[in-house]
Scaffold this motif. Structure first.
Motif, PDB file in Angstrom:
ATOM      1  N   ASP A 144      29.180 -10.610  65.287  1.00 55.71           N
ATOM      2  CA  ASP A 144      29.160 -12.053  65.053  1.00 55.71           C
ATOM      3  C   ASP A 144      29.786 -12.747  66.251  1.00 55.71           C
ATOM      4  O   ASP A 144      30.982 -12.578  66.524  1.00 55.71           O
ATOM      5  N   ALA A 145      29.001 -13.535  66.970  1.00 54.19           N
ATOM      6  CA  ALA A 145      29.471 -14.151  68.211  1.00 54.19           C
ATOM      7  C   ALA A 145      30.657 -15.081  67.979  1.00 54.19           C
ATOM      8  O   ALA A 145      31.606 -15.101  68.766  1.00 54.19           O
ATOM      9  N   GLU A 146      30.613 -15.852  66.900  1.00 55.43           N
ATOM     10  CA  GLU A 146      31.708 -16.799  66.644  1.00 55.43           C
ATOM     11  C   GLU A 146      33.008 -16.063  66.323  1.00 55.43           C
ATOM     12  O   GLU A 146      34.072 -16.393  66.849  1.00 55.43           O
ATOM     13  N   GLY A 147      32.928 -15.070  65.459  1.00 57.15           N
ATOM     14  CA  GLY A 147      34.122 -14.306  65.117  1.00 57.15           C
ATOM     15  C   GLY A 147      34.669 -13.545  66.308  1.00 57.15           C
ATOM     16  O   GLY A 147      35.890 -13.470  66.506  1.00 57.15           O
ATOM     17  N   ALA A 148      33.773 -12.972  67.115  1.00 53.27           N
ATOM     18  CA  ALA A 148      34.200 -12.235  68.295  1.00 53.27           C
ATOM     19  C   ALA A 148      34.887 -13.154  69.293  1.00 53.27           C
ATOM     20  O   ALA A 148      35.927 -12.811  69.869  1.00 53.27           O
ATOM     21  N   ALA A 149      34.311 -14.345  69.509  1.00 50.45           N
ATOM     22  CA  ALA A 149      34.906 -15.297  70.452  1.00 50.45           C
ATOM     23  C   ALA A 149      36.280 -15.754  69.975  1.00 50.45           C
ATOM     24  O   ALA A 149      37.212 -15.911  70.775  1.00 50.45           O
ATOM     25  N   ALA A 150      36.424 -15.964  68.663  1.00 50.01           N
ATOM     26  CA  ALA A 150      37.719 -16.368  68.109  1.00 50.01           C
ATOM     27  C   ALA A 150      38.765 -15.281  68.340  1.00 50.01           C
ATOM     28  O   ALA A 150      39.913 -15.568  68.716  1.00 50.01           O
ATOM     29  N   ALA A 151      38.389 -14.034  68.133  1.00 51.07           N
ATOM     30  CA  ALA A 151      39.320 -12.927  68.315  1.00 51.07           C
ATOM     31  C   ALA A 151      39.740 -12.789  69.775  1.00 51.07           C
ATOM     32  O   ALA A 151      40.924 -12.582  70.078  1.00 51.07           O
ATOM     33  N   VAL A 152      38.782 -12.911  70.683  1.00 50.39           N
ATOM     34  CA  VAL A 152      39.091 -12.809  72.111  1.00 50.39           C
ATOM     35  C   VAL A 152      40.024 -13.941  72.540  1.00 50.39           C
ATOM     36  O   VAL A 152      41.012 -13.721  73.252  1.00 50.39           O
ATOM     37  N   ALA A 153      39.730 -15.168  72.096  1.00 52.53           N
ATOM     38  CA  ALA A 153      40.569 -16.315  72.458  1.00 52.53           C
ATOM     39  C   ALA A 153      41.981 -16.158  71.905  1.00 52.53           C
ATOM     40  O   ALA A 153      42.970 -16.435  72.592  1.00 52.53           O
ATOM     41  N   GLU A 154      42.076 -15.716  70.664  1.00 48.91           N
ATOM     42  CA  GLU A 154      43.387 -15.546  70.030  1.00 48.91           C
ATOM     43  C   GLU A 154      44.214 -14.491  70.762  1.00 48.91           C
ATOM     44  O   GLU A 154      45.394 -14.711  71.084  1.00 48.91           O
ATOM     45  N   GLY A 155      43.610 -13.342  71.025  1.00 51.12           N
ATOM     46  CA  GLY A 155      44.340 -12.280  71.712  1.00 51.12           C
ATOM     47  C   GLY A 155      44.780 -12.685  73.100  1.00 51.12           C
ATOM     48  O   GLY A 155      45.908 -12.391  73.521  1.00 51.12           O
ATOM     49  N   ALA A 156      43.903 -13.375  73.824  1.00 50.65           N
ATOM     50  CA  ALA A 156      44.230 -13.787  75.186  1.00 50.65           C
ATOM     51  C   ALA A 156      45.352 -14.815  75.210  1.00 50.65           C
ATOM     52  O   ALA A 156      46.294 -14.717  76.007  1.00 50.65           O
ATOM     53  N   ALA A 157      45.260 -15.817  74.332  1.00 48.49           N
ATOM     54  CA  ALA A 157      46.270 -16.878  74.314  1.00 48.49           C
ATOM     55  C   ALA A 157      47.638 -16.333  73.923  1.00 48.49           C
ATOM     56  O   ALA A 157      48.664 -16.695  74.512  1.00 48.49           O
ATOM     57  N   LEU A 158      47.680 -15.452  72.934  1.00 47.34           N
ATOM     58  CA  LEU A 158      48.962 -14.906  72.495  1.00 47.34           C
ATOM     59  C   LEU A 158      49.546 -13.937  73.523  1.00 47.34           C
ATOM     60  O   LEU A 158      50.769 -13.782  73.613  1.00 47.34           O
ATOM     61  N   ALA A 159      48.686 -13.302  74.306  1.00 47.71           N
ATOM     62  CA  ALA A 159      49.186 -12.399  75.346  1.00 47.71           C
ATOM     63  C   ALA A 159      49.914 -13.167  76.435  1.00 47.71           C
ATOM     64  O   ALA A 159      50.774 -12.607  77.126  1.00 47.71           O
ATOM     65  N   SER A 160      49.589 -14.435  76.603  1.00 47.86           N
ATOM     66  CA  SER A 160      50.235 -15.245  77.642  1.00 47.86           C
ATOM     67  C   SER A 160      51.440 -16.020  77.113  1.00 47.86           C
ATOM     68  O   SER A 160      52.059 -16.782  77.853  1.00 47.86           O
ATOM     69  N   TYR A 161      51.785 -15.823  75.835  1.00 50.54           N
ATOM     70  CA  TYR A 161      52.901 -16.565  75.246  1.00 50.54           C
ATOM     71  C   TYR A 161      54.226 -16.206  75.924  1.00 50.54           C
ATOM     72  O   TYR A 161      54.515 -15.035  76.183  1.00 50.54           O
ATOM     73  N   ARG A 162      55.015 -17.216  76.209  1.00 49.36           N
ATOM     74  CA  ARG A 162      56.360 -17.032  76.750  1.00 49.36           C
ATOM     75  C   ARG A 162      57.287 -18.059  76.097  1.00 49.36           C
ATOM     76  O   ARG A 162      56.919 -19.227  75.957  1.00 49.36           O
ATOM     77  N   PHE A 163      58.486 -17.632  75.698  1.00 48.58           N
ATOM     78  CA  PHE A 163      59.506 -18.581  75.244  1.00 48.58           C
ATOM     79  C   PHE A 163      60.497 -18.734  76.391  1.00 48.58           C
ATOM     80  O   PHE A 163      61.337 -17.865  76.634  1.00 48.58           O
ATOM     81  N   ASP A 164      60.371 -19.822  77.125  1.00 46.38           N
ATOM     82  CA  ASP A 164      61.182 -20.005  78.324  1.00 46.38           C
ATOM     83  C   ASP A 164      61.952 -21.324  78.317  1.00 46.38           C
ATOM     84  O   ASP A 164      62.291 -21.858  79.366  1.00 46.38           O
ATOM     85  N   ALA A 165      62.237 -21.828  77.104  1.00 42.93           N
ATOM     86  CA  ALA A 165      62.924 -23.120  77.005  1.00 42.93           C
ATOM     87  C   ALA A 165      64.286 -23.092  77.690  1.00 42.93           C
ATOM     88  O   ALA A 165      64.748 -24.119  78.207  1.00 42.93           O
ATOM     89  N   TYR A 166      64.939 -21.946  77.709  1.00 40.79           N
ATOM     90  CA  TYR A 166      66.283 -21.861  78.285  1.00 40.79           C
ATOM     91  C   TYR A 166      66.326 -20.921  79.491  1.00 40.79           C
ATOM     92  O   TYR A 166      67.388 -20.484  79.908  1.00 40.79           O
ATOM     93  N   GLN A 167      65.175 -20.629  80.023  1.00 42.79           N
ATOM     94  CA  GLN A 167      65.105 -19.698  81.142  1.00 42.79           C
ATOM     95  C   GLN A 167      65.387 -20.420  82.451  1.00 42.79           C
ATOM     96  O   GLN A 167      64.794 -21.466  82.742  1.00 42.79           O
TER      97      GLN A 167
END
Length: 252
Positions: free
Chosen positions: A143-166
Motif C-alpha cells: 500500500d503506497a500510502e501506508g508505506a510512505a507514512a511509515a518511511v516518513a515517520e521512521g525518518a523524522a523520528l531518526a532525526s529527533y534531538r532534544f537540545d534545548a539545553y545543549q
C-alpha cells in the motif's frame, strides 16, 4: 529535518544522498525498485554484485545499509548506469543500499515496521546537511500510502534531538528528505507522508515533555505548552483546570 513527498518528475535540487530499498533474497540482495525512470536517473543499478555485497556483510536485512560506489557492486557498468544524464540533471549523490527484508514480509504491520526501521537507518547514516531521496519499494501488495507514512515517520523520528539545553554544537543530520514512489501513486504517497510526519511530530512533542527537567516543566508551563501547541488545530479545543476546579472534581 523536513520530510516531504516528491514526484519522480520534480526531484529536489542539490541531492546528496539517495536511499535504494533492497530485498533480502535467498539468491542474494535484489534492488526493490525497477531501474527505469527516476531510479535510472539517480544511478540505481538493475542488479547487484552478490559477492561484493557478501564481502561487505550486506544481505538486504531490515535496517542494513551500504554505500554503493561508482562501480564494484553494480552488475552494469558505471557508464551504463549514468547513460543519458547531462550536466543539467541531478548531481551525483551517494547511493545507499537500504535493506527492507523479504518481499513476502513487507505487508501488514510487520512490513510497515520494517520500512520505519529502514528509513531511520538511512537517515542516521546519510551524513550531515543536504537533501536526500528515499525511493519506495515496488511490490504488488504494498500500500503506497501506508508505506510512505511509515518511511516518513521512521525518518523524522531518526532525526529527533532534544537540545534545548545543549551548549555544544549539534552534529545535525539531513536537512530534508523526499519520499518518492511511482508516478501513479503520487497523491497517495503525498497523503501518506503528511500522515507520517504528523505522527512523528506528536511523538517528538511527547519526547520533549518527557525529556524536560521537572524543575522546568511546571504544571503551569505544561498547560501553556499544550494550549499553544493545539491553538490552531481544527476541531481541537483545550480546557485548563486550575486548582479550584481540580478540588471541585475531587481529583486529590
Amino acid at each position: 529535518m523536513n520530510v516531504g513527498a516528491s514526484s519522480a518528475a520534480a526531484l529536489p535540487p542539490g541531492l546528496t544522498a539517495v536511499g535504494i530499498p533492497v530485498w533480502s533474497h535467498e539468491d542474494g540482495p535484489l534492488p526493490a525498485v525497477r531501474r527505469e525512470g527516476v531510479a535510472e536517473r539517480l544511478g540505481v543499478p538493475d542488479g547487484l554484485d552478490v559477492a561484493w555485497c557478501t564481502r561487505h556483510g550486506f544481505a538486504g536485512k531490515v535496517g542494513q545499509t551500504l554505500a554503493l560506489p561508482a562501480s564494484g557492486a553494480r552488475s552494469v557498468s558505471a557508464t551504463e548506469a549514468g547513460r543519458g544524464r547531462s550536466a543539467d540533471e541531478e548531481p551525483d549523490a551517494e547511493v545507499t543500499l537500504v535493506g527492507v527484508g523479504s518481499s513476502s514480509l513487507l505487508s501488514g504491520d510487520r512490513g510497515l515496521e520494517s520500512l520505519r526501521r529502514a528509513s531511520a537507518a538511512f537517515v542516521r547514516g546519510a551524513g550531515q546537511g543536504g537533501s536526500a531521496v528515499f525511493l519506495l519499494p515496488q511490490a504488488a501488495d504494498l500500500d503506497a500510502e501506508g508505506a510512505a507514512a511509515a518511511v516518513a515517520e521512521g525518518a523524522a523520528l531518526a532525526s529527533y534531538r532534544f537540545d534545548a539545553y545543549q551548549t555544544a554544537e549539534n552534529p545535525g543530520s539531513l536537512e530534508a528528505l523526499a519520499v518518492v514512489g511511482v508516478a501513479s501513486d503520487d497523491s497517495r504517497v503525498a497523503a501518506g507522508v503528511a500522515r507520517g510526519t504528523r505522527v512523528a511530530e506528536s511523538v517528538s512533542l511527547a519526547r520533549d515533555l518527557v525529556n524536560e527537567p521537572p524543575s522546568s516543566l511546571t504544571p503551569e508551563r505544561f498547560a501553556d505548552t499544550v494550549v499553544r501547541r493545539f491553538a490552531d488545530v481544527a476541531g481541537v479545543s483545550v480546557e485548563v483546570w486550575d486548582e479550584e476546579r481540580i478540588v471541585a472534581e475531587r481529583l486529590g
